[in-house]
Design a protein around this motif. Structure first.
Motif, PDB file in Angstrom:
ATOM      1  N   HIS A  70       1.047  -1.579   0.098  1.00  9.37           N
ATOM      2  CA  HIS A  70       0.225  -0.417   0.065  1.00  9.37           C
ATOM      3  C   HIS A  70       1.166   1.494   0.268  1.00  9.37           C
ATOM      4  CE1 HIS A  70      -2.825  -2.550   2.622  1.00  9.37           C
ATOM      5  NE2 HIS A  70      -2.723  -2.706   1.032  1.00  9.37           N
ATOM      6  N   ARG A  71       1.974   1.113  -0.510  1.00  7.81           N
ATOM      7  CA  ARG A  71       2.874   2.039  -0.776  1.00  7.81           C
ATOM      8  C   ARG A  71       2.098   3.167  -2.277  1.00  7.81           C
ATOM      9  NH1 ARG A  71       5.757   3.774   3.512  1.00  7.81           N
ATOM     10  NH2 ARG A  71       7.597   4.796   2.118  1.00  7.81           N
ATOM     11  N   ASN A  72       2.263   4.532  -2.014  1.00  5.46           N
ATOM     12  CA  ASN A  72       2.451   5.441  -3.015  1.00  5.46           C
ATOM     13  C   ASN A  72       3.663   5.789  -3.859  1.00  5.46           C
ATOM     14  OD1 ASN A  72      -0.499   5.753  -1.971  1.00  5.46           O
ATOM     15  ND2 ASN A  72       0.248   6.923   0.073  1.00  5.46           N
ATOM     16  N   ILE A  73       3.520   6.313  -5.093  1.00  3.83           N
ATOM     17  CA  ILE A  73       4.532   6.453  -5.568  1.00  3.83           C
ATOM     18  C   ILE A  73       3.853   8.529  -6.795  1.00  3.83           C
ATOM     19  CG2 ILE A  73       5.776   6.151  -7.998  1.00  3.83           C
ATOM     20  CD1 ILE A  73       5.166   3.399  -6.954  1.00  3.83           C
ATOM     21  N   VAL A  74       4.880   8.993  -6.341  1.00  8.98           N
ATOM     22  CA  VAL A  74       5.057  10.791  -6.314  1.00  8.98           C
ATOM     23  C   VAL A  74       5.865  11.162  -8.057  1.00  8.98           C
ATOM     24  CG1 VAL A  74       5.272  13.016  -5.942  1.00  8.98           C
ATOM     25  CG2 VAL A  74       4.144  12.174  -4.221  1.00  8.98           C
ATOM     26  N   CYS A  75       5.514  10.760  -8.822  1.00  7.49           N
ATOM     27  CA  CYS A  75       6.095  12.065 -10.139  1.00  7.49           C
ATOM     28  C   CYS A  75       6.366  12.822 -10.076  1.00  7.49           C
ATOM     29  CB  CYS A  75       5.606  10.979 -11.011  1.00  7.49           C
ATOM     30  SG  CYS A  75       6.782  10.909 -12.195  1.00  7.49           S
ATOM     31  N   GLN A  76       6.838  13.846 -10.122  1.00  7.61           N
ATOM     32  CA  GLN A  76       7.310  14.481 -10.031  1.00  7.61           C
ATOM     33  C   GLN A  76       8.388  15.763 -11.046  1.00  7.61           C
ATOM     34  OE1 GLN A  76       9.893  17.217  -8.162  1.00  7.61           O
ATOM     35  NE2 GLN A  76       8.967  19.384  -9.341  1.00  7.61           N
ATOM     36  N   THR A 134       2.610  15.679 -11.274  1.00  2.00           N
ATOM     37  CA  THR A 134       2.304  16.901 -10.038  1.00  2.00           C
ATOM     38  C   THR A 134       3.588  17.527 -11.086  1.00  2.00           C
ATOM     39  OG1 THR A 134       2.093  18.689  -8.215  1.00  2.00           O
ATOM     40  CG2 THR A 134       3.889  16.036  -8.138  1.00  2.00           C
ATOM     41  N   GLN A 135       3.128  18.939 -10.737  1.00  2.00           N
ATOM     42  CA  GLN A 135       4.444  19.487 -11.305  1.00  2.00           C
ATOM     43  C   GLN A 135       5.421  20.285  -9.949  1.00  2.00           C
ATOM     44  OE1 GLN A 135       3.812  23.191 -14.448  1.00  2.00           O
ATOM     45  NE2 GLN A 135       2.428  21.610 -15.249  1.00  2.00           N
ATOM     46  N   TYR A 136       4.012  19.733  -8.925  1.00  2.00           N
ATOM     47  CA  TYR A 136       4.783  20.788  -7.595  1.00  2.00           C
ATOM     48  C   TYR A 136       6.216  20.102  -6.793  1.00  2.00           C
ATOM     49  CZ  TYR A 136       2.528  24.441  -8.999  1.00  2.00           C
ATOM     50  OH  TYR A 136       1.319  25.058  -9.766  1.00  2.00           O
ATOM     51  N   PRO A 137       6.591  20.259  -6.254  1.00  2.00           N
ATOM     52  CA  PRO A 137       7.892  19.903  -5.114  1.00  2.00           C
ATOM     53  C   PRO A 137       6.818  19.060  -3.618  1.00  2.00           C
ATOM     54  CG  PRO A 137       8.678  21.273  -4.887  1.00  2.00           C
ATOM     55  CD  PRO A 137       7.672  21.562  -6.316  1.00  2.00           C
ATOM     56  N   GLN A 138       6.622  18.576  -3.577  1.00  2.00           N
ATOM     57  CA  GLN A 138       6.017  17.708  -1.725  1.00  2.00           C
ATOM     58  C   GLN A 138       5.967  18.817  -1.261  1.00  2.00           C
ATOM     59  OE1 GLN A 138       5.746  14.287   0.230  1.00  2.00           O
ATOM     60  NE2 GLN A 138       6.392  13.148  -2.069  1.00  2.00           N
ATOM     61  N   LYS A 139       6.795  20.118  -0.482  1.00  2.00           N
ATOM     62  CA  LYS A 139       7.027  21.407   0.542  1.00  2.00           C
ATOM     63  C   LYS A 139       6.364  22.121  -0.130  1.00  2.00           C
ATOM     64  CE  LYS A 139      10.839  22.924  -2.414  1.00  2.00           C
ATOM     65  NZ  LYS A 139       9.848  24.200  -2.946  1.00  2.00           N
ATOM     66  N   ASP A 140       6.406  22.407  -0.771  1.00  2.00           N
ATOM     67  CA  ASP A 140       4.767  22.733  -1.781  1.00  2.00           C
ATOM     68  C   ASP A 140       3.124  22.915  -1.626  1.00  2.00           C
ATOM     69  OD1 ASP A 140       6.927  24.586  -2.530  1.00  2.00           O
ATOM     70  OD2 ASP A 140       6.498  24.504  -4.682  1.00  2.00           O
ATOM     71  N   TRP A 152      -1.853  16.140 -10.365  1.00  2.00           N
ATOM     72  CA  TRP A 152      -2.191  16.707  -8.766  1.00  2.00           C
ATOM     73  C   TRP A 152      -1.646  18.138  -8.871  1.00  2.00           C
ATOM     74  CZ3 TRP A 152      -4.711  15.071  -4.782  1.00  2.00           C
ATOM     75  CH2 TRP A 152      -4.549  15.516  -3.305  1.00  2.00           C
ATOM     76  N   LEU A 153      -2.524  18.969  -7.725  1.00  2.00           N
ATOM     77  CA  LEU A 153      -2.358  19.642  -7.526  1.00  2.00           C
ATOM     78  C   LEU A 153      -2.152  20.881  -8.078  1.00  2.00           C
ATOM     79  CD1 LEU A 153      -0.855  19.580  -4.243  1.00  2.00           C
ATOM     80  CD2 LEU A 153      -3.197  19.935  -4.570  1.00  2.00           C
ATOM     81  N   PHE A 154      -2.060  21.295 -10.240  1.00  2.00           N
ATOM     82  CA  PHE A 154      -2.111  21.983 -10.999  1.00  2.00           C
ATOM     83  C   PHE A 154      -2.851  23.239 -10.029  1.00  2.00           C
ATOM     84  CE2 PHE A 154      -3.231  24.130 -15.145  1.00  2.00           C
ATOM     85  CZ  PHE A 154      -1.788  24.100 -15.660  1.00  2.00           C
ATOM     86  N   ILE A 199      -7.201   9.222 -13.741  1.00  2.00           N
ATOM     87  CA  ILE A 199      -7.779   9.827 -13.968  1.00  2.00           C
ATOM     88  C   ILE A 199      -7.288  11.086 -13.575  1.00  2.00           C
ATOM     89  CG2 ILE A 199      -8.887   9.986 -11.828  1.00  2.00           C
ATOM     90  CD1 ILE A 199     -11.693  11.015 -12.447  1.00  2.00           C
ATOM     91  N   ARG A 200      -7.274  12.512 -14.347  1.00  2.00           N
ATOM     92  CA  ARG A 200      -7.169  13.874 -14.068  1.00  2.00           C
ATOM     93  C   ARG A 200      -7.693  14.907 -13.103  1.00  2.00           C
ATOM     94  NH1 ARG A 200      -8.752  16.468 -17.661  1.00  2.00           N
ATOM     95  NH2 ARG A 200      -7.338  18.949 -17.163  1.00  2.00           N
ATOM     96  N   ILE A 201      -6.905  15.119 -11.735  1.00  2.00           N
ATOM     97  CA  ILE A 201      -8.073  16.178 -10.887  1.00  2.00           C
ATOM     98  C   ILE A 201      -9.103  16.948 -11.813  1.00  2.00           C
ATOM     99  CG2 ILE A 201      -7.736  17.773  -9.105  1.00  2.00           C
ATOM    100  CD1 ILE A 201      -6.993  15.189  -7.874  1.00  2.00           C
ATOM    101  N   PRO A 202      -8.716  17.787 -12.751  1.00  2.00           N
ATOM    102  CA  PRO A 202      -9.897  18.513 -13.415  1.00  2.00           C
ATOM    103  C   PRO A 202     -10.976  17.708 -13.785  1.00  2.00           C
ATOM    104  CG  PRO A 202      -7.457  19.236 -13.792  1.00  2.00           C
ATOM    105  CD  PRO A 202      -7.840  18.376 -13.114  1.00  2.00           C
ATOM    106  N   ASP A 203     -11.174  16.584 -13.884  1.00  2.00           N
ATOM    107  CA  ASP A 203     -12.128  15.545 -14.475  1.00  2.00           C
ATOM    108  C   ASP A 203     -12.468  14.423 -12.986  1.00  2.00           C
ATOM    109  OD1 ASP A 203     -11.332  15.797 -17.454  1.00  2.00           O
ATOM    110  OD2 ASP A 203      -9.957  14.009 -17.283  1.00  2.00           O
ATOM    111  N   LEU A 204     -12.026  15.137 -12.414  1.00  2.00           N
ATOM    112  CA  LEU A 204     -11.934  13.981 -10.778  1.00  2.00           C
ATOM    113  C   LEU A 204     -13.246  14.830 -10.418  1.00  2.00           C
ATOM    114  CD1 LEU A 204     -12.540  12.053  -9.258  1.00  2.00           C
ATOM    115  CD2 LEU A 204     -10.266  12.854  -7.795  1.00  2.00           C
ATOM    116  N   GLU A 205     -12.255  15.908 -10.534  1.00  2.00           N
ATOM    117  CA  GLU A 205     -13.798  17.241  -9.891  1.00  2.00           C
ATOM    118  C   GLU A 205     -14.394  17.810 -10.619  1.00  2.00           C
ATOM    119  OE1 GLU A 205     -13.493  21.984  -8.431  1.00  2.00           O
ATOM    120  OE2 GLU A 205     -11.612  20.516  -9.144  1.00  2.00           O
ATOM    121  N   GLU A 206     -14.833  17.448 -11.904  1.00  2.00           N
ATOM    122  CA  GLU A 206     -15.954  17.606 -12.525  1.00  2.00           C
ATOM    123  C   GLU A 206     -16.798  16.069 -12.553  1.00  2.00           C
ATOM    124  OE1 GLU A 206     -18.892  19.047 -15.008  1.00  2.00           O
ATOM    125  OE2 GLU A 206     -17.627  20.265 -14.434  1.00  2.00           O
TER     126      GLU A 206
END
Length: 230
Positions: A100-106, A201-207, A171-173, A134-141
């Motif tokens: 149950h590990r997550n992976i971040v591709c930044q 995501t384009q953003y590092p986790q610190k953001d 993610w967080l675009f 799924i893209r986050i904008p599509d999930l929000e829609e």
């Protein structure tokens, strides 16, 4: 191997089309030195391979990958994305899903993040895990439209919580508003220690904390993501 019409019909009725095809494809001359048991084993192996491939294709289709042909074995693309082959090899067995590990591709726009999470999701399908991209904008829609249906948002939450692998692109675009932020919190809460989530995501986790609003929801979402992230 020759089969009589009744046997062929019974195999079709039982949904054993792959096995029937495997028997039909056997070359009598090439298999002349084999006994019946060996020929049956050969046909079953071929039919099982076809059955597994069909199931994998079905899982990949339902995952709705934006890059359906993305594959961790495509070494040229991995080199273009700057991903080490050793790192990819560590993901190929999908043990990260079992844990149950997550992976971040930044990375920056156009760096291949979406391709990579699709390749990871397809690898999950190859190991017979249910995945969804799924893209986050599509999930929000989908979430907004769910307000117009009876229990629409509850069903949406249940559906996306249930995938063993959920690939979230962009993610967080755009920073989520307060109400959608509540949905993301519930989603991460339900997925915590039950499934694996991929983030492109384009953003590092610190953001992330700031882009999540910097409040209690941001604290809770970060807590559910970061501790299980590879």
């Amino acid at each position: 191997m020759r089969l009589d019409e009744q046997t062929r019909r019974q195999l079709r009725d039982m949904g054993c089309g792959e096995l029937l095809d495997a028997f039909a494809n056997q070359d009598d001359d090439a298999c002349m030195a084999m006994n019946t048991e060996q020929r049956v084993r050969l046909a079953v192996d071929e039919a099982y391979t076809a059955f597994v491939d069909k199931r994998i294709d079905g899982l990949a289709r339902r995952a709705r990958l934006c890059y359906p042909q993305a594959d961790l074995r495509t070494l040229d693309m991995l080199d273009e994305c700057g991903i080490s082959r050793e790192l990819v090899a560590s993901f190929a067995d999908c043990s990260w899903i079992a844990r149950h590990r997550n992976i971040v591709c930044q990375g920056y726009c156009g760096s291949g993040k979406s391709w990579i999470i699709c390749a990871l999701a397809r690898q999950a399908c190859r190991n017979r895990y249910r995945a969804r991209y799924i893209r986050i904008p599509d999930l929000e829609e989908e979430w907004r439209q769910g307000a117009d249906k009876p229990q629409g948002r509850s069903r949406l939450l249940k559906r996306y919580s249930g995938y063993m692998v959920l690939a979230l692109d962009e993610w967080l675009f755009d920073p989520p508003d307060d109400r959608f932020l509540g949905f993301l919190f519930e989603l991460m809460e339900r997925r915590y220690d039950t499934g694996s989530t991929l983030f492109a995501t384009q953003y590092p986790q610190k953001d992330w904390h700031q882009r999540l609003g910097g409040g209690p929801h941001a604290d809770a979402i970060m807590d559910k993501i970061v501790h299980n992230t590879t």
